[in-house]
Enzyme design. Sequence first.
Site, short mmCIF file in Angstrom:
data_model
loop_
_atom_site.label_atom_id
_atom_site.label_comp_id
_atom_site.label_asym_id
_atom_site.label_seq_id
_atom_site.Cartn_x
_atom_site.Cartn_y
_atom_site.Cartn_z
N GLU A 1 -24.85 38.62 22.79
CA GLU A 1 -23.37 39.70 25.16
C GLU A 1 -23.07 40.46 24.09
OE1 GLU A 1 -19.68 38.09 25.50
OE2 GLU A 1 -20.47 36.74 24.05
N GLU B 1 -12.07 47.53 16.67
CA GLU B 1 -11.68 47.66 15.65
C GLU B 1 -12.00 46.04 14.91
OE1 GLU B 1 -9.55 47.55 18.53
OE2 GLU B 1 -8.74 49.86 18.45
N GLN C 1 -17.70 30.83 30.40
CA GLN C 1 -17.24 30.45 28.78
C GLN C 1 -16.05 30.12 28.52
OE1 GLN C 1 -17.10 34.62 27.30
NE2 GLN C 1 -18.61 34.13 25.59
N GLY C 2 -15.65 29.51 27.99
CA GLY C 2 -14.29 28.76 27.46
C GLY C 2 -14.25 29.58 26.08
N TYR C 3 -14.04 30.41 25.48
CA TYR C 3 -13.76 30.48 24.00
C TYR C 3 -12.41 30.88 23.36
CZ TYR C 3 -18.61 30.49 23.79
OH TYR C 3 -19.89 30.39 23.17
N SER C 4 -11.76 32.06 24.42
CA SER C 4 -10.45 32.60 24.42
C SER C 4 -9.40 31.90 24.38
CB SER C 4 -11.21 33.66 24.55
OG SER C 4 -11.79 34.64 24.75
C1 LIG Z 1 -11.76 41.74 31.26
C2 LIG Z 1 -12.06 40.04 30.27
C3 LIG Z 1 -12.56 39.32 30.02
C4 LIG Z 1 -12.75 38.39 29.66
N1 LIG Z 1 -13.79 37.18 30.09
C5 LIG Z 1 -13.40 35.88 28.86
C6 LIG Z 1 -14.08 34.98 29.27
O1 LIG Z 1 -15.02 34.67 30.31
N2 LIG Z 1 -14.43 34.01 28.60
C7 LIG Z 1 -13.40 34.39 27.29
O2 LIG Z 1 -13.57 33.28 26.29
N3 LIG Z 1 -13.00 35.20 26.86
C8 LIG Z 1 -13.12 36.80 27.65
N4 LIG Z 1 -12.47 37.11 26.95
C9 LIG Z 1 -11.12 37.38 26.71
C10 LIG Z 1 -12.26 38.87 25.09
O3 LIG Z 1 -12.84 37.98 24.64
C11 LIG Z 1 -10.56 38.27 24.50
O4 LIG Z 1 -9.74 39.81 25.14
C12 LIG Z 1 -11.37 39.54 22.99
O5 LIG Z 1 -11.76 38.51 22.31
C13 LIG Z 1 -9.26 40.28 22.36
O6 LIG Z 1 -8.62 39.08 21.85
P1 LIG Z 1 -7.34 38.98 22.50
O7 LIG Z 1 -7.28 39.62 23.73
O8 LIG Z 1 -6.75 38.12 22.14
O9 LIG Z 1 -6.65 40.35 21.72
P2 LIG Z 1 -5.91 40.64 20.25
O10 LIG Z 1 -7.81 39.36 19.45
O11 LIG Z 1 -4.42 40.31 19.70
O12 LIG Z 1 -6.27 41.99 19.51
C14 LIG Z 1 -5.75 42.78 19.93
C15 LIG Z 1 -5.45 44.89 19.56
O13 LIG Z 1 -5.66 44.27 17.82
C16 LIG Z 1 -7.54 44.51 17.42
N5 LIG Z 1 -7.15 43.73 16.21
C17 LIG Z 1 -7.43 42.70 15.98
N6 LIG Z 1 -7.79 41.57 15.06
C18 LIG Z 1 -7.91 43.37 14.23
C19 LIG Z 1 -7.98 43.73 12.70
N7 LIG Z 1 -8.05 42.70 11.79
N8 LIG Z 1 -8.22 44.83 12.43
C20 LIG Z 1 -7.76 45.73 13.64
N9 LIG Z 1 -7.84 45.44 14.22
C21 LIG Z 1 -7.60 44.53 15.16
C22 LIG Z 1 -7.88 44.47 18.39
O14 LIG Z 1 -9.40 45.10 18.81
C23 LIG Z 1 -7.11 45.07 19.92
O15 LIG Z 1 -7.62 46.14 20.02
C24 LIG Z 1 -12.25 38.30 28.35
C25 LIG Z 1 -11.07 39.78 27.95
C26 LIG Z 1 -10.78 40.57 29.13
C27 LIG Z 1 -10.10 42.01 28.97
#
Ligand SMILES: Cc1cc2nc3c(=O)[nH]c(=O)nc-3n(C[C@H](O)[C@H](O)[C@H](O)COP(=O)(O)OP(=O)(O)OC[C@H]3O[C@@H](n4cnc5c(N)ncnc54)[C@H](O)[C@@H]3O)c2cc1C
Lengths: 391, 374
Positions: A239, A371, A119-122
């Site tokens: 999901e 959050e 899944q290439g989203y993030s």
């Molecule tokens: C083990 C693992 C597997 C994953 N697998 C996939 C995958 O296969 N494909 C894919 O596309 N992605 C994947 N992800 C990515 C995952 O979806 C992201 O990590 C997630 O969306 C959070 O984004 P971020 O890590 O950039 O954190 P950030 O968005 O930077 O957030 C950091 C912190 O800030 C908080 N925060 C952010 N915005 C707000 C707000 N407005 N108010 C309050 N708090 C806030 C968040 O809740 C979090 O605690 C995976 C992540 C992990 C850790």
Amino acid sequence: MDIELSADDLKFRDEVREFFQSHDYKPGEDYAKWRLDWFKAAREKGGWDVPKWPQEFGGPGWSPTQHYIWEQETARANLPWDLPFGVGMVAPIIMTYGSKEQQERFLPDIRARSVNWCQGYSEPGAGSDLASLKTKAELTEDGKHYVVNGSKIWTTMAHIADWIFCLTRTDSSGKKQEGITFLLFPMKQEGIEVKPIITLGGSHTVNTVHFTDVKVPVENRIGEEGKGWTYAKGLLAHERTGLAGVSRSLVALEKLKHQAGTVKRGNGSLFDDPSFRGKLAKLEVDLQALEFTELRSLARAASGQQPGPESSILKLKGTEIQQRIAHLTMEAAGPHMAPWGGVNAGPKFARGGTQSYLGSRAYTIYGGASEVQKDIIAKNVLGIRSQGGSN
Amino acid sequence: MNFDLTEEQQLLEDSVARFVADKYPLEQRRKLADGSRGYSEDHWKAFAELGWLAVPFDEDDGGIGGGPVETMVVMEQFGRGLVLEPYLPTVILGGGVLRRTLAGDQRADLLGKLIEGKLQLAFAHSEEQARWDLNDVTSSAREDGDGWILNGAKTVVFNGGNADLLIVSARNSGGQMDTDGISLFLVDPKADGVKVESYPTVDGLRAAEVTLKDVRVAGDALLGDAGKAWPIIEAVADEALLALCAEALGSLDVMVKDTVQYTQERQQFGHPLADFQTVQHRLVEMFMEYEQCKSLVYRATMEYAQNGHEAARTLSACKHLIGTAGKFIGENAVQLHGGMGVTEELRLGHFFKRQLVIESQFGNSDFHLEQFAA
Ligand SMILES: Cc1cc2nc3c(=O)[nH]c(=O)nc-3n(C[C@H](O)[C@H](O)[C@H](O)COP(=O)(O)OP(=O)(O)OC[C@H]3O[C@@H](n4cnc5c(N)ncnc54)[C@H](O)[C@@H]3O)c2cc1C
């Protein structure tokens, strides 16, 4: 109000149990062969290899109660490994928004588990704020291809995946949710570089993926250009409900009780330790509630209604409980939570306990960080209109 | 009332802080942890030269006569760098036993070597069934002519694999849980019948399983009086608790500060994360927990300096709070870093893991709450 299983449901449950028993993995057996045989046998049962697929695509067409029974039973059974990305994630999108040709082209391999998806989203700059993604897809002049450039991060299993479903930006002139296009393309091709990210448990499951001029035929676009966000969002909700893991937590808690019983304390065991026992009990209380929250949500779905407010809390509560169970398991290991890497020290369950706990920290991050999930509930369920946060 | 460090203590803190800043960036720590001993022998030499190994020893023994406050100062700075060198097993635990028991030439010889950085020790005390009950000892010591025969198994012995000498507890009389009847022995890990299986721990340190099968030691291997080791074990465990709490305090400070900084840098939804009120409040709660920990570490250290083991209840309070606050701060620091928080790439994750292991050493937060309430 009625929670008793009907005679038919009980019969179904026995049938499921019988299937799991008679197809269980036997030590020494060739795992890869057993795995494919298992899916084949499940398919012959009438779509048990793809329980959540609609009947028109080969799913079993179970009632919500049957789904619930299946989940309960699978939590105890030893199922073959299966990544969620194919059958669980990209398939529903292809079924809902893909063309007839795409359905015929992709669904059979997904179902047979012969092709692995990721899944290439993030992206580095687009995590919680996924819609701000920047990976660019430009249409060639002849209109036959997109050329993809950019980076994805956290892509689980990208290093073994054959295909990726990917959100790309085709237009950045409007709102950030507009101009996102949903593409499917093979991973093993020039211009794609996959690099590992090692997570706290020391394992390699997630990656960064870089695209340099990757050519994707337009036939690999799902639906319309610029509408990818709508397609992906439907799936995200889907999901999330799958992440509550109530049945698995119930089984894990039983196991933990048993393990605590094997750790000697004074004349009894850790299970007799009042503070430990109190934490176990509190977990059980919360799980009893969550189990019924899930049932309420299922019952609603059974009567054909939209998911209700109760379903919104399943992911949040479910993952929090999974983390607490993992923590308590590590705590039960006492000083033996420390030895690392298959060391023979302390109780058997201690090995892997710390690793599971470390892994569990990600549960409240992926699939929508807690959050941000709370922001969504505040807005969509409680009806709070605010300007701040992620709304 | 005065919470300021003396001039000497301040100098000590500054020198350890400088060392940590200089020698302990994550990459270097990683290399050391993966090396054959799991720490740097050069660092250990530097510790000796800078006088840090001499901190808790009397001037008569060649030490600098430091007390609990000096140890706290050193350990807190070590906590900021996730220092790998086995200061706790060798100086606090091993050295703590030796300075309370040895006499004459043996004392001069061993304490001299320790202070010069030429002796590594490990405290082989805990047993699997004991969990954290210090008095639960089943390993046995039997008199044999002018020596002793030792049998038993010791678990999660930090620095066991690197130790030149093991300090082994064994029972020469009394029942499994009796405080009376426990003795301490100096054991050469290479002696016949001693097996030391070393392994890494989740936080990058090293520990070992130690088994003793009919190990014969000479009469002068007995440390102190036979069967009377309990007050010594209690004393070094108290000091280990204080050292661990101080180390944790340094680590917690880093985790809080890193998270405050990260959330100000990381942008989502067009804002730094720290703009969101939920995030701000979480950061403030983490900070408050840290400040409370600091207060109890000071309190426990000062009470122990004054009253010794009579301060045990405060020590338990301190270890309890370090455990619960450590969990709260650690888990939230990881959470607020999002995906980055669960990687090995940022130092945060390594601090988080050390915090988990500290919680498992010398009694976790539940154990010490129970001690406190008893
Ligand atoms: C083990 C693992 C597997 C994953 N697998 C996939 C995958 O296969 N494909 C894919 O596309 N992605 C994947 N992800 C990515 C995952 O979806 C992201 O990590 C997630 O969306 C959070 O984004 P971020 O890590 O950039 O954190 P950030 O968005 O930077 O957030 C950091 C912190 O800030 C908080 N925060 C952010 N915005 C707000 C707000 N407005 N108010 C309050 N708090 C806030 C968040 O809740 C979090 O605690 C995976 C992540 C992990 C850790």
